[in-house]
Design a protein around this motif. Structure first.
Motif, PDB file in Angstrom:
ATOM      1  N   TRP A 117       0.525   6.844  -6.605  1.00  0.00           N
ATOM      2  CA  TRP A 117      -0.752   7.528  -6.898  1.00  0.00           C
ATOM      3  C   TRP A 117      -0.623   9.028  -6.622  1.00  0.00           C
ATOM      4  CZ3 TRP A 117      -4.575  10.380  -4.474  1.00  0.00           C
ATOM      5  CH2 TRP A 117      -5.871  10.339  -5.011  1.00  0.00           C
ATOM      6  N   LEU A 118      -0.028   9.383  -5.459  1.00  0.00           N
ATOM      7  CA  LEU A 118       0.109  10.810  -5.108  1.00  0.00           C
ATOM      8  C   LEU A 118       0.997  11.541  -6.110  1.00  0.00           C
ATOM      9  CD1 LEU A 118       0.582  10.633  -1.223  1.00  0.00           C
ATOM     10  CD2 LEU A 118      -1.393  11.593  -2.450  1.00  0.00           C
ATOM     11  N   LEU A 150      -9.537   2.256  -0.109  1.00  0.00           N
ATOM     12  CA  LEU A 150      -8.600   3.314   0.312  1.00  0.00           C
ATOM     13  C   LEU A 150      -8.788   4.609  -0.491  1.00  0.00           C
ATOM     14  CD1 LEU A 150      -5.366   1.155   0.661  1.00  0.00           C
ATOM     15  CD2 LEU A 150      -6.377   2.509   2.505  1.00  0.00           C
ATOM     16  N   SER A 195      -6.534  12.550   4.630  1.00  0.00           N
ATOM     17  CA  SER A 195      -7.110  12.000   3.398  1.00  0.00           C
ATOM     18  C   SER A 195      -6.081  12.067   2.271  1.00  0.00           C
ATOM     19  CB  SER A 195      -8.348  12.787   3.000  1.00  0.00           C
ATOM     20  OG  SER A 195      -7.954  14.074   2.592  1.00  0.00           O
ATOM     21  N   LEU A 196      -6.311  11.253   1.255  1.00  0.00           N
ATOM     22  CA  LEU A 196      -5.441  11.293   0.067  1.00  0.00           C
ATOM     23  C   LEU A 196      -5.472  12.682  -0.557  1.00  0.00           C
ATOM     24  CD1 LEU A 196      -6.358   7.859  -1.534  1.00  0.00           C
ATOM     25  CD2 LEU A 196      -4.066   8.575  -0.830  1.00  0.00           C
ATOM     26  N   ILE A 254       0.834  -1.208   0.000  1.00  0.00           N
ATOM     27  CA  ILE A 254       0.000   0.000   0.000  1.00  0.00           C
ATOM     28  C   ILE A 254       0.868   1.257   0.000  1.00  0.00           C
ATOM     29  CG2 ILE A 254      -1.730   1.263   1.385  1.00  0.00           C
ATOM     30  CD1 ILE A 254      -2.777  -1.166   0.000  1.00  0.00           C
ATOM     31  N   VAL A 312       0.262   4.116  -2.670  1.00  0.00           N
ATOM     32  CA  VAL A 312      -0.124   5.480  -2.277  1.00  0.00           C
ATOM     33  C   VAL A 312       0.869   6.494  -2.840  1.00  0.00           C
ATOM     34  CG1 VAL A 312      -0.298   7.051  -0.289  1.00  0.00           C
ATOM     35  CG2 VAL A 312      -1.434   4.817  -0.214  1.00  0.00           C
ATOM     36  N   ASP A 322      -8.588   6.791   6.304  1.00  0.00           N
ATOM     37  CA  ASP A 322      -7.776   7.977   6.638  1.00  0.00           C
ATOM     38  C   ASP A 322      -6.714   7.665   7.693  1.00  0.00           C
ATOM     39  OD1 ASP A 322      -9.232   9.317   4.791  1.00  0.00           O
ATOM     40  OD2 ASP A 322     -10.065  10.813   6.173  1.00  0.00           O
ATOM     41  N   LEU A 374      -7.922  -1.409  -2.894  1.00  0.00           N
ATOM     42  CA  LEU A 374      -7.494  -0.112  -3.461  1.00  0.00           C
ATOM     43  C   LEU A 374      -8.676   0.863  -3.482  1.00  0.00           C
ATOM     44  CD1 LEU A 374      -5.262  -1.257  -6.484  1.00  0.00           C
ATOM     45  CD2 LEU A 374      -4.471  -0.344  -4.303  1.00  0.00           C
ATOM     46  N   ILE A 385       0.790   6.033   6.565  1.00  0.00           N
ATOM     47  CA  ILE A 385       1.701   5.992   5.411  1.00  0.00           C
ATOM     48  C   ILE A 385       2.328   7.364   5.192  1.00  0.00           C
ATOM     49  CG2 ILE A 385       1.706   5.813   2.870  1.00  0.00           C
ATOM     50  CD1 ILE A 385      -0.123   3.339   3.287  1.00  0.00           C
ATOM     51  N   LEU A 409      -7.875   4.748  -3.794  1.00  0.00           N
ATOM     52  CA  LEU A 409      -6.828   4.785  -4.840  1.00  0.00           C
ATOM     53  C   LEU A 409      -7.462   4.412  -6.182  1.00  0.00           C
ATOM     54  CD1 LEU A 409      -4.044   3.074  -2.731  1.00  0.00           C
ATOM     55  CD2 LEU A 409      -4.036   5.445  -3.504  1.00  0.00           C
ATOM     56  N   ILE A 428      -3.962   5.865   5.685  1.00  0.00           N
ATOM     57  CA  ILE A 428      -3.282   6.854   4.824  1.00  0.00           C
ATOM     58  C   ILE A 428      -2.411   7.775   5.693  1.00  0.00           C
ATOM     59  CG2 ILE A 428      -3.631   8.814   3.223  1.00  0.00           C
ATOM     60  CD1 ILE A 428      -4.382   6.034   2.021  1.00  0.00           C
TER      61      ILE A 428
END
Ligand code: GLU
Length: 326
Positions: free
Chosen positions: A37-38, A74, A300-301, A30, A34, A280, A71, A286, A76, A283
């Motif tokens: 993705w970010l 989360l 949050s993402l 993950i 993450v 959250d 995913l 991470i 994603l 995330i």
């Protein structure tokens, strides 16, 4: 060979997450997803989900489904790929892409740089130096014909064989997004490597380059356990004339016994994490491991997109306990 990665590429970035569906994902998987993705979302790019199910014994369709569900839970989201083949470059499951790999294998064979190999694993182990300290197996060229490479592609023998690719004795250099300048000599660090096994299975190195190349991936993010594979992949990029992506390898997350997380660390598998924490909270943890926030707090993402930068990511491994919010 100095392989300059795609800094000059100004088109929208394309990232990918390429998990192997061999069990439930853990915090380390993950972490990679993450950050990839970010990185892509912070630049308005496209994120692909590719299912790397080349190993028929260990890969399971149910794990791929579960992986998609984790995913999505989360947040994603992906723009292309997955089991349902969303997008123009499908199929996105490697087990369905054999015809494509075959075309590229044929192209590599026509360069005269490949040769049939009849060695078993036991044969290869028997020719190893007594202590190859990191456990890597370097092929000594037992099946490589004399005077190789020749100008002519070799005849295909009728006997069952693997196909190996000859590697030159020269340095390959590249710049990793976290670990900086890297160099490797394929002849001494890895030896001629397999493209297709004798049982017909495709090698990860060939599949990953063909897929990333055809899918237009501009940034590869993955665990540092694959840092050593990068030189092999850059060599293939060169031979197949694909545009080289930027590479970012991430420090591995370890358990309290200092071993990198595996599917056996059940307290950090998505199954256990989903029972105990909200998206959250996971995330947020991470984000703290990645130094995107100073200390753990749920987030949050969406909030993290603004805070994301590769410069903040630590180079050393993180150790995590069963209770991730500590
Ligand atoms: N399929 C690999 C894994 O799950 C990742 C390969 C890659 O990102 O290049 O570890």
């Amino acid at each position: 060979m100095d392989v300059s990665t795609n800094k000059e590429n100004h088109a929208a970035p394309v990232g990918r997450f390429a998990p192997s569906p061999t069990g439930r994902m853990h915090l380390g998987n993950i972490f990679t997803a993450v950050l990839s993705w970010l990185s892509i979302r912070s630049r308005g790019g496209k994120w692909i989900l590719r299912i790397e199910d080349l190993d028929p014994q260990r890969s399971k369709y149910e794990y791929a489904r579960q992986l998609e569900d984790d995913l999505q839970w989360l947040g994603l989201t992906w723009d292309e790929g997955g089991i349902d083949d969303i997008g123009p470059h499908g199929p996105y499951r490697q087990s369905l892409r054999g015809d494509i790999y075959n075309q590229y294998l044929t192209r590599l064979k026509s360069t005269g740089l490949t040769y049939p190999c009849f060695c078993t694993r036991a044969d290869i182990m028997a020719t190893q130096a007594p202590h190859q300290s990191d456990g890597r197996v370097i092929y000594k060229g037992t099946c490589r014909p004399e005077e190789f490479p020749s100008c002519e592609p070799l005849q295909e023998p009728a006997r069952r064989h693997a196909t190996r690719l000859f590697v030159p004795n020269e340095e390959i250099e590249f710049n990793d997004g976290v670990f900086g300048k890297q160099h490797s000599n394929l002849a001494t660090d890895c030896g001629d490597f397999i493209l297709q096994r004798a049982d017909g299975a495709w090698a990860y190195q060939l599949a990953v380059v063909v897929d990333d190349g055809l899918m237009g991936v501009t940034e590869v993010v993955r665990g540092s356990d694959l840092l050593l594979s990068t030189a092999q992949q850059l060599y293939l990029y060169n031979l197949l004339e694909f545009k080289v992506p930027a590479y970012v390898h991430l420090p591995l997350i370890c358990n309290t016994e200092m071993r990198r997380l595996s599917k056996r660390d059940q307290s950090l598998s998505m199954e256990a994490l989903r029972l105990c924490y909200s998206p959250d909270e996971i995330i947020g943890h991470i984000a703290a491991l990645a130094n995107l926030i100073p200390s753990y707090s749920p987030c949050s993402l969406k909030e993290l997109i603004k805070l994301f930068s590769w410069d903040k990511i630590p180079k050393t491994m993180s150790i995590v306990h069963g209770d991730i919010s500590q």
